[in-house]
Design a protein around this motif. Structure first.
Motif, PDB file in Angstrom:
ATOM      1  N   TRP A  91       0.982  -1.202   0.092  1.00  0.00           N
ATOM      2  CA  TRP A  91      -0.097   0.002  -0.092  1.00  0.00           C
ATOM      3  C   TRP A  91       0.824   1.229   0.138  1.00  0.00           C
ATOM      4  CZ3 TRP A  91      -4.821  -0.895  -1.351  1.00  0.00           C
ATOM      5  CH2 TRP A  91      -5.411  -2.066  -0.827  1.00  0.00           C
ATOM      6  N   VAL A  92       2.039   1.167   0.797  1.00  0.00           N
ATOM      7  CA  VAL A  92       2.826   2.359   0.737  1.00  0.00           C
ATOM      8  C   VAL A  92       3.409   2.631  -0.651  1.00  0.00           C
ATOM      9  CG1 VAL A  92       5.218   3.149   1.641  1.00  0.00           C
ATOM     10  CG2 VAL A  92       3.479   2.247   3.014  1.00  0.00           C
ATOM     11  N   GLY A  93       3.709   1.404  -1.545  1.00  0.00           N
ATOM     12  CA  GLY A  93       4.279   1.607  -2.590  1.00  0.00           C
ATOM     13  C   GLY A  93       3.286   2.007  -3.825  1.00  0.00           C
ATOM     14  N   LEU A  94       2.103   1.397  -3.480  1.00  0.00           N
ATOM     15  CA  LEU A  94       0.726   1.925  -4.324  1.00  0.00           C
ATOM     16  C   LEU A  94       0.614   3.537  -4.242  1.00  0.00           C
ATOM     17  CD1 LEU A  94      -1.530   1.427  -6.092  1.00  0.00           C
ATOM     18  CD2 LEU A  94      -2.889   0.739  -4.112  1.00  0.00           C
ATOM     19  N   TRP A  95       0.724   3.976  -2.870  1.00  0.00           N
ATOM     20  CA  TRP A  95       0.285   5.306  -2.764  1.00  0.00           C
ATOM     21  C   TRP A  95       1.643   5.958  -3.260  1.00  0.00           C
ATOM     22  CZ3 TRP A  95      -3.326   8.527  -1.044  1.00  0.00           C
ATOM     23  CH2 TRP A  95      -2.791   9.897  -0.654  1.00  0.00           C
ATOM     24  N   ARG A  96       2.812   5.813  -2.978  1.00  0.00           N
ATOM     25  CA  ARG A  96       3.858   6.469  -3.204  1.00  0.00           C
ATOM     26  C   ARG A  96       4.136   6.684  -4.910  1.00  0.00           C
ATOM     27  NH1 ARG A  96       8.990   5.606   0.024  1.00  0.00           N
ATOM     28  NH2 ARG A  96       7.662   6.021   1.481  1.00  0.00           N
ATOM     29  N   TYR A  97       4.093   5.589  -5.591  1.00  0.00           N
ATOM     30  CA  TYR A  97       4.331   5.469  -6.967  1.00  0.00           C
ATOM     31  C   TYR A  97       3.086   5.411  -7.916  1.00  0.00           C
ATOM     32  CZ  TYR A  97       8.893   4.696  -4.781  1.00  0.00           C
ATOM     33  OH  TYR A  97       9.840   4.797  -3.868  1.00  0.00           O
ATOM     34  N   VAL A  98       2.023   5.270  -7.467  1.00  0.00           N
ATOM     35  CA  VAL A  98       0.847   5.204  -8.271  1.00  0.00           C
ATOM     36  C   VAL A  98      -0.311   6.315  -8.175  1.00  0.00           C
ATOM     37  CG1 VAL A  98      -1.165   3.845  -9.279  1.00  0.00           C
ATOM     38  CG2 VAL A  98       1.053   2.367  -8.677  1.00  0.00           C
ATOM     39  N   VAL A  99      -0.818   6.360  -6.914  1.00  0.00           N
ATOM     40  CA  VAL A  99      -1.783   7.106  -6.519  1.00  0.00           C
ATOM     41  C   VAL A  99      -1.230   8.688  -6.649  1.00  0.00           C
ATOM     42  CG1 VAL A  99      -3.426   8.106  -4.894  1.00  0.00           C
ATOM     43  CG2 VAL A  99      -2.908   5.299  -5.007  1.00  0.00           C
ATOM     44  N   VAL A 100      -0.134   8.825  -5.762  1.00  0.00           N
ATOM     45  CA  VAL A 100       0.403  10.461  -5.922  1.00  0.00           C
ATOM     46  C   VAL A 100       0.748  10.940  -7.374  1.00  0.00           C
ATOM     47  CG1 VAL A 100       2.345  11.788  -4.914  1.00  0.00           C
ATOM     48  CG2 VAL A 100       0.983  10.023  -3.433  1.00  0.00           C
ATOM     49  N   PRO A 101       1.635  10.073  -8.279  1.00  0.00           N
ATOM     50  CA  PRO A 101       1.967  10.713  -9.427  1.00  0.00           C
ATOM     51  C   PRO A 101       0.304  10.821 -10.274  1.00  0.00           C
ATOM     52  CG  PRO A 101       3.202   8.881  -8.983  1.00  0.00           C
ATOM     53  CD  PRO A 101       2.382   8.885  -7.826  1.00  0.00           C
ATOM     54  N   VAL A 102      -0.394   9.710 -10.241  1.00  0.00           N
ATOM     55  CA  VAL A 102      -1.747   9.928 -11.182  1.00  0.00           C
ATOM     56  C   VAL A 102      -2.547  11.177 -10.640  1.00  0.00           C
ATOM     57  CG1 VAL A 102      -4.073   9.072 -11.353  1.00  0.00           C
ATOM     58  CG2 VAL A 102      -1.794   7.501 -11.635  1.00  0.00           C
ATOM     59  N   ALA A 103      -2.646  11.289  -9.279  1.00  0.00           N
ATOM     60  CA  ALA A 103      -3.276  12.609  -8.606  1.00  0.00           C
ATOM     61  C   ALA A 103      -2.548  13.546  -9.122  1.00  0.00           C
ATOM     62  CB  ALA A 103      -3.506  12.488  -7.166  1.00  0.00           C
ATOM     63  N   ARG A 104      -1.260  13.722  -9.165  1.00  0.00           N
ATOM     64  CA  ARG A 104      -0.574  15.258  -9.344  1.00  0.00           C
ATOM     65  C   ARG A 104      -0.646  15.350 -10.698  1.00  0.00           C
ATOM     66  NH1 ARG A 104       5.281  15.250  -6.864  1.00  0.00           N
ATOM     67  NH2 ARG A 104       4.090  15.709  -5.014  1.00  0.00           N
ATOM     68  N   TYR A 105      -0.073  14.146 -11.525  1.00  0.00           N
ATOM     69  CA  TYR A 105      -0.075  14.788 -13.193  1.00  0.00           C
ATOM     70  C   TYR A 105      -1.160  14.287 -13.835  1.00  0.00           C
ATOM     71  CZ  TYR A 105       4.838  15.081 -11.296  1.00  0.00           C
ATOM     72  OH  TYR A 105       6.008  15.333 -10.808  1.00  0.00           O
ATOM     73  N   GLY A 106      -2.255  13.624 -13.228  1.00  0.00           N
ATOM     74  CA  GLY A 106      -3.176  13.135 -14.090  1.00  0.00           C
ATOM     75  C   GLY A 106      -4.502  14.143 -13.758  1.00  0.00           C
ATOM     76  N   ALA A 108      -4.113  17.211 -11.199  1.00  0.00           N
ATOM     77  CA  ALA A 108      -3.821  18.420 -10.358  1.00  0.00           C
ATOM     78  C   ALA A 108      -3.453  19.261 -11.472  1.00  0.00           C
ATOM     79  CB  ALA A 108      -2.836  18.197  -9.145  1.00  0.00           C
ATOM     80  N   VAL A 109      -2.133  18.949 -12.352  1.00  0.00           N
ATOM     81  CA  VAL A 109      -1.582  19.655 -13.114  1.00  0.00           C
ATOM     82  C   VAL A 109      -2.749  20.110 -14.316  1.00  0.00           C
ATOM     83  CG1 VAL A 109       0.204  19.739 -14.876  1.00  0.00           C
ATOM     84  CG2 VAL A 109       0.594  18.901 -12.717  1.00  0.00           C
ATOM     85  N   PRO A 110      -3.564  19.074 -14.811  1.00  0.00           N
ATOM     86  CA  PRO A 110      -4.676  19.407 -15.847  1.00  0.00           C
ATOM     87  C   PRO A 110      -5.490  20.304 -15.125  1.00  0.00           C
ATOM     88  CG  PRO A 110      -4.329  17.134 -16.121  1.00  0.00           C
ATOM     89  CD  PRO A 110      -3.468  17.592 -14.750  1.00  0.00           C
ATOM     90  N   ALA A 111      -6.025  20.198 -14.033  1.00  0.00           N
ATOM     91  CA  ALA A 111      -7.001  21.079 -13.494  1.00  0.00           C
ATOM     92  C   ALA A 111      -6.318  22.519 -13.381  1.00  0.00           C
ATOM     93  CB  ALA A 111      -7.194  20.581 -12.136  1.00  0.00           C
ATOM     94  N   ALA A 112      -5.132  22.642 -12.819  1.00  0.00           N
ATOM     95  CA  ALA A 112      -4.444  23.823 -12.777  1.00  0.00           C
ATOM     96  C   ALA A 112      -4.232  24.494 -14.037  1.00  0.00           C
ATOM     97  CB  ALA A 112      -3.020  23.669 -12.233  1.00  0.00           C
TER      98      ALA A 112
END
Length: 467
Positions: A91-106, A108-112
């Protein structure tokens, strides 16, 4: 010899004999119970407590300590490592390397980017349109308000003002107020003045003269003067005489009636109390009771107290002497034979039972240590620990490096895509506006800044400044 002061020996000796006879059984029973309690504590309770403590230490505490130290602690550590590897690290790896990159670059960045390039300009335009509409309404409302105010005054105010000013006020002034004032000034005021003059001359003056010269002298000299003389020379002396006689009679009755009441209701009871009750109570009750208390009860009580203390100590000596005799008799008849039997049984138990059992226990412990625990430790050190180190160094660390490289590559791809989109938008703007790209070097790009969503991006430079 007078009996008022009896000799101390006459009371002391019988009292001490009686007290000793009564106290000696009680003291012997008390000493017997004390000795039995001490014997029970020394021979049964203390050894039983020590045996229970030793049994608990050997049967419960030591096995539980060994089980916790040798079994539960390593098992708990291994289970914690396994649970962390199975339930936490994925779950740590899923959060750090999947959820956070998807939420940030999928997201947050398009929304900004959508907010910065579309929503904010649309909001500014809508705000300007609303401001212009508000200014128009603000210019129109005063004129509309003035027209409505004029219409309201023309319909609801001016007709009533004209009616009041040109109809009601002239009619009230010239139809009512002026005739009434003329009538009052020309008719009512002279008529009232004449009526008041006639009333004063024909009625009030004769009545005042009649009261002053007829009624007042008649009342003064026909009623008041005789009444004052009668009160001063007849009634006042008569009242004073009656008051003096009543006072004298009251003084006589006041002196006679209290003495009559005392003679009838107080003096007999006072005499009875003073000359009968008090002497009988003093010389018939109090003096004998006081003499009995001082001469009999106090000496007897004092001697009984001293006799109790002395006889308790003497009974203690007698009781201890009897106890020592019984102790010697019991030791020689029961104790010594039991001690010899106990020594023989202890020697037999130590040499025939305890030593063989101890040798068997040492052999079992040596077998468990050398045949079970040490091979298991060698297997753990040679197999399980290297396997865990291999999993950590050859599987987990490369997986983290691969995911870190993938994230870095995704960030670089997104950065290049943003740069491409920015260049395409700039080219489209230049094509639409018609400005030529400058041949000289472009201005340096500012350092990345952090957006409100927590991402880092390069701040844009306006197209006008770029040319």
């Amino acid at each position: 010899m007078s009996m008022e002061h009896p000799p101390p020996a006459l009371i002391r000796v019988p009292v001490r004999i009686v007290v000793l006879v009564a106290v000696l059984p009680v003291r012997m029973a008390w000493d017997a119970l004390t000795a039995a309690g001490r014997l029970l504590d020394r021979a049964l309770l203390r050894p039983a407590g020590r045996a229970l403590a030793w049994l608990f230490e050997r049967a419960v505490a030591l096995p539980a300590r060994w089980l916790y130290r040798s079994v539960l602690t390593p098992a708990g550590r291994g289970l914690a490592w396994l649970l962390e590897a199975v339930l936490v690290w994925p779950w740590v790896g899923l959060w750090r390397y999947v959820v956070v990159p998807v939420a940030r670059y999928g997201i947050a960045v398009p929304a900004a980017w959508l907010y910065r390039t579309l929503l904010r300009p649309a909001g500014h335009g809508l705000l300007r349109a609303l401001a212009a509409a508000g200014e128009g309404i603000e210019r129109l409302l005063p004129r509309l308000g003035r027209g409505l105010a004029w219409l309201f005054r023309a319909v609801f105010v001016w007709p009533w003002v004209g009616l009041w000013r040109y109809v009601v006020v002239p009619v009230a002034r010239y139809g009512i107020a002026v005739p009434a004032a003329w009538l009052y000034r020309r008719a009512l005021a002279p008529l009232g003045t004449g009526s008041l003059f006639l009333l004063e001359k024909l009625l009030l003056i004769p009545l005042a003269a009649l009261f002053r010269y007829v009624l007042l002298p008649l009342l003064r000299y026909g009623v008041a003067v005789p009444a004052v003389w009668l009160g001063r020379h007849v009634l006042v002396p008569l009242g004073r005489g009656l008051g003096w006689s009543f006072r004298q009679a009251g003084r006589g009755l006041g002196w006679f009636l209290p003495r009559l009441g005392l003679a009838l209701f107080v003096w007999p009871w006072v005499g009875l109390w003073r000359y009968t009750v008090v002497p009988v109570a003093r010389y018939g009750v109090a003096v004998p009771v006081l003499w009995l208390w001082n001469r009999v009860l106090v000496p007897v009580g004092r001697e009984v107290r001293d006799a109790l203390a002395l006889c308790w100590r003497a009974a203690g000596f007698v009781s201890r002497a009897v106890g020592r005799g019984l102790k010697w008799l019991a030791w020689n008849l029961v104790g010594r034979p039991l001690v010899r039997v106990w020594r023989v049984l202890r020697w037999c138990g130590r040499n025939l039972v305890a030593r063989p059992l101890a040798q068997i226990w040492h052999g079992l412990r040596w077998c468990a240590r050398n045949l079970v625990a040490r091979p298991l430790a060698r297997v753990w050190a040679s197999v399980v620990r290297p396997a865990g180190r291999w999993v950590r160094d050859d599987v987990w660390v490369p997986a983290r490096r691969i995911t870190a490289e993938a994230g870095r590559a995704a960030r670089e791809a997104l950065a290049s895509a943003r740069a491409t989109v920015r260049e395409a938008r700039a080219d489209a703007w230049r094509a639409f506006v018609g400005a030529a790209r400058p041949a000289g070097p472009r201005e340096p790009v500012a350092a990345p800044v952090r957006t409100p969503l927590g991402t880092t991006s390069t701040p844009e430079v306006s197209l006008r400044k770029r040319g």
